[in-house]
Design a protein around this motif. Structure first.
Motif, PDB file in Angstrom:
ATOM      1  N   ASP A   8     -11.631  -9.123 -42.967  1.00 43.05           N
ATOM      2  CA  ASP A   8     -11.311 -10.166 -43.952  1.00 43.05           C
ATOM      3  C   ASP A   8     -11.300  -9.661 -45.393  1.00 43.05           C
ATOM      4  O   ASP A   8     -11.263 -10.452 -46.330  1.00 43.05           O
ATOM      5  CB  ASP A   8     -12.250 -11.368 -43.806  1.00 43.05           C
ATOM      6  N   GLU A   9     -11.313  -8.343 -45.567  1.00 38.29           N
ATOM      7  CA  GLU A   9     -11.220  -7.791 -46.920  1.00 38.29           C
ATOM      8  C   GLU A   9      -9.853  -7.150 -47.191  1.00 38.29           C
ATOM      9  O   GLU A   9      -9.680  -6.417 -48.158  1.00 38.29           O
ATOM     10  CB  GLU A   9     -12.362  -6.809 -47.172  1.00 38.29           C
TER      11      GLU A   9
ATOM     12  N   LYS B 216     -16.402 -19.157 -39.012  1.00 41.38           N
ATOM     13  CA  LYS B 216     -17.574 -20.049 -39.072  1.00 41.38           C
ATOM     14  C   LYS B 216     -17.571 -20.849 -40.372  1.00 41.38           C
ATOM     15  O   LYS B 216     -17.857 -22.060 -40.374  1.00 41.38           O
ATOM     16  CB  LYS B 216     -18.858 -19.229 -38.934  1.00 41.38           C
ATOM     17  N   LYS B 217     -17.235 -20.220 -41.490  1.00 43.09           N
ATOM     18  CA  LYS B 217     -17.168 -20.927 -42.778  1.00 43.09           C
ATOM     19  C   LYS B 217     -16.105 -22.027 -42.750  1.00 43.09           C
ATOM     20  O   LYS B 217     -16.310 -23.128 -43.285  1.00 43.09           O
ATOM     21  CB  LYS B 217     -16.877 -19.939 -43.913  1.00 43.09           C
ATOM     22  N   LEU B 218     -14.976 -21.735 -42.125  1.00 45.50           N
ATOM     23  CA  LEU B 218     -13.912 -22.735 -42.005  1.00 45.50           C
ATOM     24  C   LEU B 218     -14.359 -23.898 -41.125  1.00 45.50           C
ATOM     25  O   LEU B 218     -14.105 -25.069 -41.426  1.00 45.50           O
ATOM     26  CB  LEU B 218     -12.653 -22.085 -41.421  1.00 45.50           C
ATOM     27  N   GLU B 219     -15.051 -23.559 -40.053  1.00 44.83           N
ATOM     28  CA  GLU B 219     -15.548 -24.587 -39.132  1.00 44.83           C
ATOM     29  C   GLU B 219     -16.569 -25.490 -39.817  1.00 44.83           C
ATOM     30  O   GLU B 219     -16.517 -26.720 -39.690  1.00 44.83           O
ATOM     31  CB  GLU B 219     -16.177 -23.888 -37.918  1.00 44.83           C
ATOM     32  N   ILE B 220     -17.478 -24.893 -40.574  1.00 46.02           N
ATOM     33  CA  ILE B 220     -18.504 -25.667 -41.287  1.00 46.02           C
ATOM     34  C   ILE B 220     -17.859 -26.589 -42.312  1.00 46.02           C
ATOM     35  O   ILE B 220     -18.333 -27.705 -42.560  1.00 46.02           O
ATOM     36  CB  ILE B 220     -19.514 -24.700 -41.967  1.00 46.02           C
ATOM     37  N   LYS B 221     -16.755 -26.164 -42.887  1.00 48.74           N
ATOM     38  CA  LYS B 221     -16.058 -26.968 -43.892  1.00 48.74           C
ATOM     39  C   LYS B 221     -15.309 -28.151 -43.274  1.00 48.74           C
ATOM     40  O   LYS B 221     -14.809 -29.022 -43.989  1.00 48.74           O
ATOM     41  CB  LYS B 221     -15.091 -26.060 -44.666  1.00 48.74           C
TER      42      LYS B 221
ATOM     43  N   THR C 268      -7.260  -9.631 -31.882  1.00 49.11           N
ATOM     44  CA  THR C 268      -7.975 -10.637 -32.677  1.00 49.11           C
ATOM     45  C   THR C 268      -9.360 -10.850 -32.089  1.00 49.11           C
ATOM     46  O   THR C 268      -9.591 -10.582 -30.905  1.00 49.11           O
ATOM     47  CB  THR C 268      -7.215 -11.976 -32.683  1.00 49.11           C
ATOM     48  N   ILE C 269     -10.276 -11.373 -32.905  1.00 50.09           N
ATOM     49  CA  ILE C 269     -11.636 -11.601 -32.401  1.00 50.09           C
ATOM     50  C   ILE C 269     -11.685 -12.785 -31.445  1.00 50.09           C
ATOM     51  O   ILE C 269     -12.661 -12.946 -30.701  1.00 50.09           O
ATOM     52  CB  ILE C 269     -12.648 -11.808 -33.554  1.00 50.09           C
TER      53      ILE C 269
ATOM     54  N   PHE D  82      -8.965 -12.306 -39.393  1.00 52.06           N
ATOM     55  CA  PHE D  82     -10.080 -13.248 -39.267  1.00 52.06           C
ATOM     56  C   PHE D  82     -11.335 -12.547 -38.749  1.00 52.06           C
ATOM     57  O   PHE D  82     -11.302 -11.849 -37.740  1.00 52.06           O
ATOM     58  CB  PHE D  82      -9.716 -14.396 -38.320  1.00 52.06           C
ATOM     59  N   SER D  83     -12.449 -12.775 -39.462  1.00 54.94           N
ATOM     60  CA  SER D  83     -13.759 -12.315 -39.010  1.00 54.94           C
ATOM     61  C   SER D  83     -14.515 -13.506 -38.432  1.00 54.94           C
ATOM     62  O   SER D  83     -14.161 -14.666 -38.679  1.00 54.94           O
ATOM     63  CB  SER D  83     -14.544 -11.730 -40.185  1.00 54.94           C
ATOM     64  N   LYS D  84     -15.566 -13.241 -37.679  1.00 53.45           N
ATOM     65  CA  LYS D  84     -16.402 -14.331 -37.152  1.00 53.45           C
ATOM     66  C   LYS D  84     -16.993 -15.137 -38.293  1.00 53.45           C
ATOM     67  O   LYS D  84     -17.093 -16.372 -38.222  1.00 53.45           O
ATOM     68  CB  LYS D  84     -17.510 -13.754 -36.267  1.00 53.45           C
ATOM     69  N   HIS D  85     -17.403 -14.451 -39.350  1.00 54.27           N
ATOM     70  CA  HIS D  85     -18.014 -15.118 -40.505  1.00 54.27           C
ATOM     71  C   HIS D  85     -17.032 -16.078 -41.166  1.00 54.27           C
ATOM     72  O   HIS D  85     -17.383 -17.213 -41.505  1.00 54.27           O
ATOM     73  CB  HIS D  85     -18.496 -14.064 -41.510  1.00 54.27           C
ATOM     74  N   LEU D  86     -15.786 -15.647 -41.332  1.00 52.41           N
ATOM     75  CA  LEU D  86     -14.783 -16.496 -41.975  1.00 52.41           C
ATOM     76  C   LEU D  86     -14.470 -17.716 -41.104  1.00 52.41           C
ATOM     77  O   LEU D  86     -14.370 -18.843 -41.615  1.00 52.41           O
ATOM     78  CB  LEU D  86     -13.506 -15.696 -42.241  1.00 52.41           C
TER      79      LEU D  86
END
Length: 348
Positions: free
Chosen positions: A24-25, A196-201, A172-173, A190-194
């Motif tokens: 994701d960078e 997760k952030k989208l899901e939380i939003k 892809t992951i 897409f990373s797992k962290h990204l």
């Protein structure tokens, strides 16, 4: 429009031979279609552009280790075989591409080692071959052996042999259902962290399946693009996914197709009232300008090859002049191109 309209020049050092250090960078060009504004971000900034109730549509296809290297019987000439798709599990026949094609004719036998051999039994209309594989064991054993000796099917323009990193990063992951011979490259960022952030939003993250094959990367060889014929690719869209997408449509939320393969899939199954329908079958849909998109109003896509069907679809979505402007700016700002390269987010 003409195929030559989609040609452009770029420095070869912008062709990405390896992925970015972190998924994701990679660079993200953000394009606001309505106001024709372009921003330069990193892919991890993606979540700033989405709100609760918006929907991301991912292609969960999984890349198959489709490249086999063998020798031609008698002459020992080295032959590369690219497995496109299995045609018959009983006869063990496959639709394949071979390289060099001029050396492989009907009747030729190929030896891949490890007890795996093949015989060319026919030619195909796409200048490929029908290959019948021979292996002692059942179908499950055959597929296991192919996975053991097969290599990651990196695109030809990546001028190196597949390495250990490619097994992980040319996937892809969220890849789940095996069947592609090329990665849905927009999803590689897409990373797992990204996620997760989208899901939380509160963003809906849904998955469809389109197995990428010859249709996506077969070059356009006619000048009149309307005469190009797409090879069919297998596609699946579940009814529960349609419910989520159609609810977003009803609420006038942002619906983002992650990659041209996701866009092709959803545009292949639109109802008469402009909703997304369930789908299970083959699609040969070719999207090129002019085209009215029915489902997604946003798209994430990589920077594509000149004269490709993927570039033509992106042009249909964003508009030809804005696309050419974006590519010019990308080259000036040294964005990395193609499968392992950077991406763009196209907003309404």
């Amino acid at each position: 429009m003409r195929t030559s309209d989609f040609n452009f020049q770029f420095p070869l050092d912008l062709l990405a031979n390896y992925p970015s250090k972190e998924r994701d960078e990679s660079k993200l060009m953000v394009i606001h279609k309505k106001h024709q504004i372009i921003e330069h971000k990193l892919f991890k900034d993606l979540y700033h552009y989405f709100n609760e109730g918006d929907t991301l549509i991912l292609n969960n296809t999984k890349v198959f280790p489709a490249r086999l290297f063998g020798n031609k019987d008698k002459t020992e000439a080295k032959i590369e075989v690219f497995l496109l798709r299995e045609l018959d599990t009983i006869d063990r026949t496959w639709d394949v591409l071979v390289d060099p094609a001029r050396k492989v004719r009907v009747g030729n036998k190929l030896n891949f080692g490890h007890g795996l051999t093949g015989e060319v039994i026919d030619n195909t209309t796409s200048r490929g071959r029908i290959l019948q594989l021979h292996f002692m064991g059942n179908h499950k054993d055959l597929i296991k052996k192919i996975k053991e000796i097969g290599k990651t099917p990196l695109p030809k323009y990546i001028n190196r042999s597949p390495e250990k990193i490619d097994k992980l990063r040319y996937q892809t992951i969220y890849a789940k259902i095996e069947g592609s011979v090329a990665a849905p490259t927009a999803g590689l960022h897409f990373s797992k962290h990204l996620l997760k952030k989208l899901e939380i939003k509160g963003i809906n993250i849904v998955e469809i399946t389109l197995h990428i094959g010859l249709g996506s990367f077969l070059p356009v060889e006619v000048e009149d693009i309307s005469k190009h014929k797409m090879d069919s690719e297998k596609c699946f869209i579940e009814s529960n996914i349609c419910d989520i997408v159609n609810q977003s449509l009803k609420q006038k939320k942002m619906i983002c197709a992650v990659g041209t393969s996701s866009m092709r899939a959803i545009e292949s199954s639109v109802s008469s009232n402009k909703n997304l329908n369930p789908f299970s079958g083959w699609t040969n849909k070719f999207i090129f300008p002019p085209y009215n998109f029915n489902i997604a109003n946003c798209m994430i896509t990589n920077f594509h090859m000149p004269k490709s069907t993927l570039l033509m679809m992106t042009s249909a979505f964003i508009g030809y002049n804005l696309l050419m402007k974006a590519y010019k700016i990308a080259i000036e700002n040294k964005y990395r191109l193609y499968s392992y390269g950077d991406s763009m987010l196209i907003l309404p």
